[in-house]
Design a protein around this motif. Sequence first.
Motif, PDB file in Angstrom:
ATOM      1  N   GLY A 102       0.852  -1.327   0.040  1.00  0.00           N
ATOM      2  CA  GLY A 102       0.138   0.510  -0.021  1.00  0.00           C
ATOM      3  C   GLY A 102       0.614   1.168  -0.074  1.00  0.00           C
ATOM      4  N   VAL A 103       1.603   1.181  -0.604  1.00  0.00           N
ATOM      5  CA  VAL A 103       3.187   2.209  -0.396  1.00  0.00           C
ATOM      6  C   VAL A 103       3.622   2.537  -1.974  1.00  0.00           C
ATOM      7  CG1 VAL A 103       4.897   3.647   1.106  1.00  0.00           C
ATOM      8  CG2 VAL A 103       3.245   1.743   2.095  1.00  0.00           C
ATOM      9  N   ALA A 104       3.162   3.637  -2.047  1.00  0.00           N
ATOM     10  CA  ALA A 104       4.210   3.518  -3.643  1.00  0.00           C
ATOM     11  C   ALA A 104       5.596   4.156  -3.311  1.00  0.00           C
ATOM     12  CB  ALA A 104       3.289   5.588  -4.048  1.00  0.00           C
ATOM     13  N   VAL A 105       6.105   3.570  -5.172  1.00  0.00           N
ATOM     14  CA  VAL A 105       8.027   3.254  -4.763  1.00  0.00           C
ATOM     15  C   VAL A 105       8.243   4.668  -5.788  1.00  0.00           C
ATOM     16  CG1 VAL A 105       9.680   2.585  -4.164  1.00  0.00           C
ATOM     17  CG2 VAL A 105       7.862   1.619  -3.945  1.00  0.00           C
ATOM     18  N   ALA A 106       8.861   5.265  -5.724  1.00  0.00           N
ATOM     19  CA  ALA A 106       9.417   6.264  -6.864  1.00  0.00           C
ATOM     20  C   ALA A 106      10.964   5.868  -6.879  1.00  0.00           C
ATOM     21  CB  ALA A 106       9.307   7.669  -6.439  1.00  0.00           C
ATOM     22  N   CYS A 107      11.668   5.201  -7.862  1.00  0.00           N
ATOM     23  CA  CYS A 107      13.217   5.475  -7.446  1.00  0.00           C
ATOM     24  C   CYS A 107      13.705   5.844  -8.679  1.00  0.00           C
ATOM     25  CB  CYS A 107      12.776   3.594  -8.652  1.00  0.00           C
ATOM     26  SG  CYS A 107      12.627   2.323  -7.218  1.00  0.00           S
ATOM     27  N   ALA A 108      14.576   7.026  -7.890  1.00  0.00           N
ATOM     28  CA  ALA A 108      14.734   8.627  -8.789  1.00  0.00           C
ATOM     29  C   ALA A 108      16.594   8.330  -9.225  1.00  0.00           C
ATOM     30  CB  ALA A 108      14.307   9.865  -8.481  1.00  0.00           C
ATOM     31  N   ASP A 109      16.467   8.841 -10.939  1.00  0.00           N
ATOM     32  CA  ASP A 109      17.585   9.194 -11.213  1.00  0.00           C
ATOM     33  C   ASP A 109      19.202  10.164 -10.441  1.00  0.00           C
ATOM     34  OD1 ASP A 109      18.148   7.312 -13.103  1.00  0.00           O
ATOM     35  OD2 ASP A 109      17.413   8.651 -15.166  1.00  0.00           O
ATOM     36  N   TYR A 110      19.712  10.254 -10.035  1.00  0.00           N
ATOM     37  CA  TYR A 110      20.847  11.233  -9.679  1.00  0.00           C
ATOM     38  C   TYR A 110      22.015  11.514 -10.531  1.00  0.00           C
ATOM     39  CZ  TYR A 110      23.016   8.125  -6.314  1.00  0.00           C
ATOM     40  OH  TYR A 110      23.506   7.464  -6.193  1.00  0.00           O
ATOM     41  N   ARG A 111      22.275  12.496 -10.820  1.00  0.00           N
ATOM     42  CA  ARG A 111      23.330  12.707 -11.584  1.00  0.00           C
ATOM     43  C   ARG A 111      24.944  12.172 -10.260  1.00  0.00           C
ATOM     44  NH1 ARG A 111      23.757  19.529 -12.586  1.00  0.00           N
ATOM     45  NH2 ARG A 111      22.250  18.843 -10.538  1.00  0.00           N
ATOM     46  N   LEU A 112      25.525  11.750 -11.503  1.00  0.00           N
ATOM     47  CA  LEU A 112      26.606  10.644 -10.159  1.00  0.00           C
ATOM     48  C   LEU A 112      28.200  12.035 -10.676  1.00  0.00           C
ATOM     49  CD1 LEU A 112      26.300   7.082 -12.561  1.00  0.00           C
ATOM     50  CD2 LEU A 112      25.118   7.992 -10.424  1.00  0.00           C
ATOM     51  N   SER A 113      28.693  10.936 -10.009  1.00  0.00           N
ATOM     52  CA  SER A 113      30.002  11.891  -9.713  1.00  0.00           C
ATOM     53  C   SER A 113      30.774  12.556 -10.925  1.00  0.00           C
ATOM     54  CB  SER A 113      30.670  11.122  -8.757  1.00  0.00           C
ATOM     55  OG  SER A 113      31.254  10.006  -8.886  1.00  0.00           O
ATOM     56  N   GLY A 114      31.090  11.359 -11.617  1.00  0.00           N
ATOM     57  CA  GLY A 114      31.474  11.812 -13.375  1.00  0.00           C
ATOM     58  C   GLY A 114      30.939  12.879 -14.357  1.00  0.00           C
ATOM     59  N   GLU A 115      29.148  13.065 -13.677  1.00  0.00           N
ATOM     60  CA  GLU A 115      28.326  14.255 -14.370  1.00  0.00           C
ATOM     61  C   GLU A 115      28.702  15.662 -13.540  1.00  0.00           C
ATOM     62  OE1 GLU A 115      24.688  11.703 -16.335  1.00  0.00           O
ATOM     63  OE2 GLU A 115      24.985  10.858 -13.935  1.00  0.00           O
ATOM     64  N   ALA A 116      27.883  15.437 -12.606  1.00  0.00           N
ATOM     65  CA  ALA A 116      28.276  17.204 -11.427  1.00  0.00           C
ATOM     66  C   ALA A 116      28.470  16.290  -9.614  1.00  0.00           C
ATOM     67  CB  ALA A 116      27.482  17.321 -12.196  1.00  0.00           C
ATOM     68  N   PRO A 117      29.375  17.381  -8.697  1.00  0.00           N
ATOM     69  CA  PRO A 117      29.909  16.591  -7.536  1.00  0.00           C
ATOM     70  C   PRO A 117      28.978  16.951  -6.744  1.00  0.00           C
ATOM     71  CG  PRO A 117      30.927  18.521  -8.294  1.00  0.00           C
ATOM     72  CD  PRO A 117      29.605  18.437  -9.597  1.00  0.00           C
ATOM     73  N   PHE A 118      29.211  16.930  -5.665  1.00  0.00           N
ATOM     74  CA  PHE A 118      28.356  16.942  -4.849  1.00  0.00           C
ATOM     75  C   PHE A 118      27.825  18.931  -4.376  1.00  0.00           C
ATOM     76  CE2 PHE A 118      27.262  18.829  -0.557  1.00  0.00           C
ATOM     77  CZ  PHE A 118      26.253  17.187  -0.150  1.00  0.00           C
ATOM     78  N   PRO A 119      26.718  19.856  -4.602  1.00  0.00           N
ATOM     79  CA  PRO A 119      25.446  18.646  -3.859  1.00  0.00           C
ATOM     80  C   PRO A 119      24.629  18.720  -5.008  1.00  0.00           C
ATOM     81  CG  PRO A 119      25.389  20.879  -3.620  1.00  0.00           C
ATOM     82  CD  PRO A 119      26.930  20.548  -4.338  1.00  0.00           C
ATOM     83  N   ALA A 120      24.907  18.216  -6.328  1.00  0.00           N
ATOM     84  CA  ALA A 120      24.042  17.905  -7.563  1.00  0.00           C
ATOM     85  C   ALA A 120      23.486  16.630  -7.138  1.00  0.00           C
ATOM     86  CB  ALA A 120      24.981  16.869  -8.934  1.00  0.00           C
TER      87      ALA A 120
END
Length: 298
Positions: A102-120
């Motif tokens: 009964g709980v929706a789940v969203a699995c999201a992309d995020y930019r990886l370290s080779g694409e952009a540094p923290f806090p991206a």
Amino acid sequence: MTPGLRPLRELIAAPHPDVAPLPPAARGASGTRVLRGVPFAERVGSRPLELDLWLPEDTGRGPLPLVLFVHGGAWLRGRRDDMGMLTRDWDPGPFARIAAAGVAVACADYRLSGEAPFPAPVEDLRAALRWLGLRAHELHLDLDRTVVWGESAGGHLASLLALTRTEPAPVAGVVWYGPADLTAARGPFDPHSPTTPEALLLGGPPAASPDLAREASPLAHAHRGAPPLLLFHGEEDSMVACSHSRDLAARLDGLGAPVRLRTVPGADHGWYGLSGAQVEAVFDESLRFVVRATGRSA
């Protein structure tokens, strides 16, 4: 260009994620529906960021609570729909099991370290929550009952979402063997090395940028008003020392924040060394925690 017509460059571009039509849902396991590859953010010079969404088949019970799942991979690799190597052959898979409760789940992309540094990566996950809130009515979601759940590097990012200013604020977090401190040597991690995953995340050795390393450390953001956290960590973890979770739990407990620590004897990183039944038990306890935190009856 003919007066009154939109510029060709605007017409060529795909609709912005905020207004783009949702894709049709496919039928998943255990009475669930799945929307795959839904764009939620555009980043200049980078790939569109997408998410997969698992929903219970029956949404007649009102808006659904949400798990935002954050994948691992040392911030430099990984797939949004992967909860770890020992869950990959589950049938039904872990996200279908959460949705079936009964709980929706969203699995999201995020930019990886080779694409952009923290806090991206944190910014990207906050963008996912913003988009989910914007489209909540269409998706029958209640973003005020959001739990963040991550494993390894994803556990680190989930911890930061739970412990720093995030809108909507998560009501709880589940963290599997996540790094909590990027400032000090622990296990194999050397803050002076320029080649560690942590250094690649920050854009340089953590020791060379102590303020940034502290900003990227969940341990530094522990506070009394933190939402309830469930921390799971293998006692034999050879990649992320178990002391990360022990110290984060101790800091939160000392501040009076609700936290539960479960260390798992014999478990290395990614639950390597555990039996299938033991991994299922960790998952089941994590799901029960989510169900309680969201007020949802499984």
